[in-house]
Design a protein around this motif. Sequence first.
Motif, PDB file in Angstrom:
ATOM      1  N   ARG A  20      52.242  -3.352  25.757  1.00 56.35           N
ATOM      2  CA  ARG A  20      52.561  -2.490  24.344  1.00 56.35           C
ATOM      3  C   ARG A  20      50.991  -2.224  23.856  1.00 56.35           C
ATOM      4  NH1 ARG A  20      58.026  -2.835  22.154  1.00 56.35           N
ATOM      5  NH2 ARG A  20      59.203  -2.600  23.560  1.00 56.35           N
ATOM      6  N   LEU A  21      50.709  -3.909  23.820  1.00 59.53           N
ATOM      7  CA  LEU A  21      49.719  -4.146  23.039  1.00 59.53           C
ATOM      8  C   LEU A  21      48.217  -3.804  24.155  1.00 59.53           C
ATOM      9  CD1 LEU A  21      47.857  -5.253  20.957  1.00 59.53           C
ATOM     10  CD2 LEU A  21      48.021  -7.376  21.579  1.00 59.53           C
ATOM     11  N   LYS A  22      47.997  -4.480  25.140  1.00 60.92           N
ATOM     12  CA  LYS A  22      47.559  -4.318  26.080  1.00 60.92           C
ATOM     13  C   LYS A  22      47.468  -2.306  26.631  1.00 60.92           C
ATOM     14  CE  LYS A  22      44.566  -5.747  29.764  1.00 60.92           C
ATOM     15  NZ  LYS A  22      43.408  -6.320  28.623  1.00 60.92           N
ATOM     16  N   GLU A  23      48.168  -1.626  26.619  1.00 56.29           N
ATOM     17  CA  GLU A  23      48.605  -0.307  26.513  1.00 56.29           C
ATOM     18  C   GLU A  23      47.649   0.253  25.579  1.00 56.29           C
ATOM     19  OE1 GLU A  23      52.389   0.053  27.766  1.00 56.29           O
ATOM     20  OE2 GLU A  23      52.614  -0.154  29.298  1.00 56.29           O
ATOM     21  N   GLU A  24      47.486   0.336  24.639  1.00 56.32           N
ATOM     22  CA  GLU A  24      47.841   0.865  22.957  1.00 56.32           C
ATOM     23  C   GLU A  24      45.685  -0.196  23.592  1.00 56.32           C
ATOM     24  OE1 GLU A  24      48.775   2.685  21.260  1.00 56.32           O
ATOM     25  OE2 GLU A  24      50.505   2.598  20.869  1.00 56.32           O
ATOM     26  N   LEU A  25      45.824  -0.906  23.633  1.00 60.55           N
ATOM     27  CA  LEU A  25      44.317  -1.477  23.402  1.00 60.55           C
ATOM     28  C   LEU A  25      43.779  -2.158  24.534  1.00 60.55           C
ATOM     29  CD1 LEU A  25      44.731  -3.245  19.846  1.00 60.55           C
ATOM     30  CD2 LEU A  25      43.355  -1.356  20.092  1.00 60.55           C
TER      31      LEU A  25
ATOM     32  N   GLN B  30      58.271  -1.056  17.882  1.00 59.12           N
ATOM     33  CA  GLN B  30      59.867  -0.432  17.923  1.00 59.12           C
ATOM     34  C   GLN B  30      60.493  -0.557  17.543  1.00 59.12           C
ATOM     35  OE1 GLN B  30      60.073   0.225  22.155  1.00 59.12           O
ATOM     36  NE2 GLN B  30      58.628   0.741  22.292  1.00 59.12           N
ATOM     37  N   HIS B  31      60.868  -1.376  15.503  1.00 53.50           N
ATOM     38  CA  HIS B  31      61.580  -1.266  14.577  1.00 53.50           C
ATOM     39  C   HIS B  31      60.634  -1.378  13.466  1.00 53.50           C
ATOM     40  CE1 HIS B  31      62.379  -5.021  15.813  1.00 53.50           C
ATOM     41  NE2 HIS B  31      62.351  -5.050  14.632  1.00 53.50           N
ATOM     42  N   GLN B  32      61.099  -1.027  12.277  1.00 52.02           N
ATOM     43  CA  GLN B  32      60.265  -2.145  11.308  1.00 52.02           C
ATOM     44  C   GLN B  32      61.069  -2.995  10.696  1.00 52.02           C
ATOM     45  OE1 GLN B  32      59.571   1.289   9.525  1.00 52.02           O
ATOM     46  NE2 GLN B  32      58.658   0.468   7.295  1.00 52.02           N
ATOM     47  N   VAL B  33      59.295  -4.262  11.075  1.00 55.96           N
ATOM     48  CA  VAL B  33      59.856  -5.593  10.566  1.00 55.96           C
ATOM     49  C   VAL B  33      59.243  -6.139   8.969  1.00 55.96           C
ATOM     50  CG1 VAL B  33      59.285  -7.670  11.053  1.00 55.96           C
ATOM     51  CG2 VAL B  33      59.444  -5.904  13.543  1.00 55.96           C
TER      52      VAL B  33
END
Length: 248
Positions: free
Chosen positions: A113-118, A216-219
């Motif tokens: 997901r990080l790679k997709e966003e950045l 994808q949740h509140q940590v």
Amino acid sequence: MFVCFGCQWQLKPSETDASGRRIGIQRYDRIEHLYLTTGDYSALQQMNTYFPTETRMLIEDMLHLGHVDDPEINTKFLYFFQDSTLQQMLNDVQLQFADMDDIDEELLTTFKRLKEELPEVEVPTVYTQIGSFDQSIIVSGGSLGISLDKYLGEDYPFYRDHYSDHERQLMRREMIVPDCLSFYLLSLYPLPKDRQQEDRDKHMGRIMWTVNRLMQHQVFDNPFVDAASTFMHHHPHLSLTDFLKDRS
């Protein structure tokens, strides 16, 4: 910032096991454990051969035992961990983290997901190690080290005597992946220098908000994370890169 026994211990992050499953975490901690509990010289050789950078950072930067080229450094390293508390911890780490498939899969998912966003961000090499209850995550260039001794659970006896209730709540297995993301993002988008504490807190809030998004949740939940959420709500088209670079 900084950061042959079983064949599976020598797999690189881009390799797979016999079933074709990708191995994402290098288990340096297993070789380290073997050396520190038995003094097995072949384990030490593997540490220096397959993990020279990780061994240097552990000995020099984390444990502060001296220079890795010191003729007596291996003895100092072994002797340091003969303390009964550390020997117990070494064994507890191996028991609690005998299986890390859940963490491996979660890292793979969140870094994807990080790679997709950045897209410009390189996915780091991840390895596990054992320290002495100090640093939790070590980032050095393209590698990220997880000190498993900091994630033995909030009720771990040593933690109860040396850490606050708030600190202990963060010293859980479930915090490994969020911490990896937080420290790695912080290495890419460091805290602003020569700024007010509020600016630094605001920046950390943006890092934590980004981690929540990737998980994808509140940590993380605090006023600065709320402020970051409000900011992005009002700037829905702002890229994550610009959001993390913004110093306003």
